[in-house]
Write a protein that holds these residues in place. Sequence first.
Motif, short mmCIF file in Angstrom:
data_model
loop_
_atom_site.label_atom_id
_atom_site.label_comp_id
_atom_site.label_asym_id
_atom_site.label_seq_id
_atom_site.Cartn_x
_atom_site.Cartn_y
_atom_site.Cartn_z
N ALA A 226 16.65 6.30 41.80
CA ALA A 226 17.88 5.91 42.39
C ALA A 226 18.47 7.55 42.81
CB ALA A 226 19.06 5.01 42.48
N ASN A 227 18.69 8.56 42.34
CA ASN A 227 19.59 9.64 41.85
C ASN A 227 18.49 10.10 42.73
OD1 ASN A 227 21.65 8.58 41.61
ND2 ASN A 227 21.53 9.41 39.32
N TYR A 228 17.00 10.56 41.57
CA TYR A 228 15.83 10.66 42.21
C TYR A 228 15.53 10.87 43.49
CZ TYR A 228 10.89 13.03 41.78
OH TYR A 228 10.38 13.97 41.98
N GLU A 229 15.77 9.56 44.24
CA GLU A 229 15.12 9.39 45.14
C GLU A 229 16.58 9.16 46.75
OE1 GLU A 229 14.32 4.57 45.09
OE2 GLU A 229 12.56 4.72 44.47
N ALA A 230 17.38 9.96 46.41
CA ALA A 230 18.45 10.41 47.06
C ALA A 230 18.05 11.62 47.51
CB ALA A 230 19.77 10.04 46.53
N ARG A 231 17.01 12.29 47.39
CA ARG A 231 15.82 13.08 47.39
C ARG A 231 16.06 13.31 49.15
NH1 ARG A 231 12.21 13.70 45.20
NH2 ARG A 231 11.45 16.18 45.35
N GLU A 232 15.65 11.90 49.52
CA GLU A 232 14.66 11.62 50.76
C GLU A 232 16.16 11.44 52.24
OE1 GLU A 232 12.82 8.44 50.08
OE2 GLU A 232 11.29 8.49 48.56
N LEU A 233 17.69 11.35 52.01
CA LEU A 233 18.60 10.92 52.85
C LEU A 233 19.06 12.70 53.10
CD1 LEU A 233 21.13 9.20 53.51
CD2 LEU A 233 22.51 9.69 52.25
N ARG A 234 18.94 12.31 54.29
CA ARG A 234 19.55 13.88 54.96
C ARG A 234 20.83 13.25 55.85
NH1 ARG A 234 15.73 15.45 52.27
NH2 ARG A 234 14.44 16.46 52.61
N LEU A 235 22.08 14.45 55.38
CA LEU A 235 23.46 13.93 56.36
C LEU A 235 22.87 15.28 57.15
CD1 LEU A 235 25.99 14.40 52.88
CD2 LEU A 235 24.37 12.11 53.72
N ASP A 236 23.64 14.57 58.40
CA ASP A 236 24.19 15.00 59.79
C ASP A 236 25.13 16.07 59.75
OD1 ASP A 236 25.91 13.74 60.75
OD2 ASP A 236 25.12 12.37 61.36
N ASP A 237 25.03 16.88 60.79
CA ASP A 237 25.53 18.11 60.93
C ASP A 237 27.11 17.37 60.76
OD1 ASP A 237 23.50 20.04 61.06
OD2 ASP A 237 24.28 19.78 63.09
N GLU A 238 27.13 16.03 61.72
CA GLU A 238 28.91 15.85 61.55
C GLU A 238 29.04 15.02 59.62
OE1 GLU A 238 31.94 11.77 63.25
OE2 GLU A 238 29.44 12.16 62.89
N ASP A 239 28.14 14.52 59.01
CA ASP A 239 28.52 14.53 58.03
C ASP A 239 29.07 15.55 56.93
OD1 ASP A 239 27.93 11.52 58.54
OD2 ASP A 239 25.87 11.75 57.45
N LEU A 240 28.09 16.52 57.27
CA LEU A 240 28.44 17.83 56.40
C LEU A 240 29.88 18.22 57.03
CD1 LEU A 240 24.96 18.87 56.00
CD2 LEU A 240 26.07 18.29 54.43
N ASP A 241 30.11 18.74 58.34
CA ASP A 241 31.57 18.84 58.59
C ASP A 241 32.74 18.01 57.74
OD1 ASP A 241 30.24 21.04 59.89
OD2 ASP A 241 30.31 20.43 61.87
N ARG A 242 32.51 16.67 58.20
CA ARG A 242 33.83 16.17 57.75
C ARG A 242 33.67 16.40 56.11
NH1 ARG A 242 32.97 9.99 59.44
NH2 ARG A 242 34.54 9.83 58.16
N ILE A 243 33.18 16.61 55.43
CA ILE A 243 32.53 16.90 54.11
C ILE A 243 33.63 18.25 53.83
CG2 ILE A 243 32.13 17.54 52.01
CD1 ILE A 243 29.76 15.12 52.47
N GLU A 244 33.16 19.07 54.48
CA GLU A 244 33.72 20.82 54.68
C GLU A 244 34.81 21.29 55.05
OE1 GLU A 244 32.88 25.22 53.58
OE2 GLU A 244 31.96 23.34 53.30
N ALA A 245 35.59 20.26 56.25
CA ALA A 245 36.77 20.25 56.66
C ALA A 245 37.55 19.17 55.90
CB ALA A 245 37.00 19.43 57.52
N TYR A 246 37.52 18.59 54.32
CA TYR A 246 38.33 17.26 53.81
C TYR A 246 39.38 18.40 53.36
CZ TYR A 246 38.38 12.70 51.26
OH TYR A 246 38.86 11.66 50.96
#
Length: 262
Positions: A226-246
């Motif tokens: 499961a950890n290896y296959e997480a390489r296939e997931l792509r977060l979008d800019d909204e997700d990354l911005d929310r994490i950045e501002a958390y």
Amino acid sequence: MPDIGLGTSGHEGDEGTKRSVTAALDVGYRHVDTAQMYGNERAVGEAIAESPVDRDDVVLATKIHPDNLGYDDATRTARESLDRLGVDAVDLLYVHWPHSAYDPEETLRAMDDLRDEGVTDHVGLSNFTPDLLAEARDLLESPVAAHQVECHPLLPQAELRADARDHGHALVGYSPLGRGKALDDPLLSDIAEKHDTTTAAVCLAWAFDREALVPIPKGSGDHVRANYEARELRLDDEDLDRIEAYDRRERFIDPDAAAWNR
């Protein structure tokens, strides 16, 4: 450096370690991380030797115990690590923690000599602060190939990631799931629900999206795949911005002797 590695800290005994390393290599991992401190170098080496994956295709890393960082102990115990691992050299040898017997001039001279003598192909550092990194770069003749620290969405290590980019080394992120404690975080869980995936996959996808960051999750059983296959997931800019501002920031591995506590 492959984009994901297997961390082996805290695995349950030699057989558990061998099963996890074997499973990881079967799935596609080509980076395995161990340490003198973990007490499992022999099991890691046996799993790699018994795997059909060519040894030359695997980045094998180990770390010198903080108590062994005096010049004589570092050079002696690094060779003992090779014996336990059953290899002629490791791809990457780290200074594990810059405390206890760590002496910048003596320890780093030992690391240079170990590289010159073919014990390791590359030199790494682990759990250093930016100031200690700068000092080490000044003292080392070898380039720093990697710096390993705790790194995940709740401890994004922006300064050390920038340092890695600026100086051309990998930032290897241990505990990329926050020792499992990030998995119940409400923001990360919300992003996981949005993508119909797990919070663990979100943590790893965040790491894969960061330049120069290589996560090394510990895994066993189905979690390895499961950890290896997480390489296939792509977060979008909204997700990354929310994490950045958390506003939640938390370090889960924080010994009193750590450099950032001195």
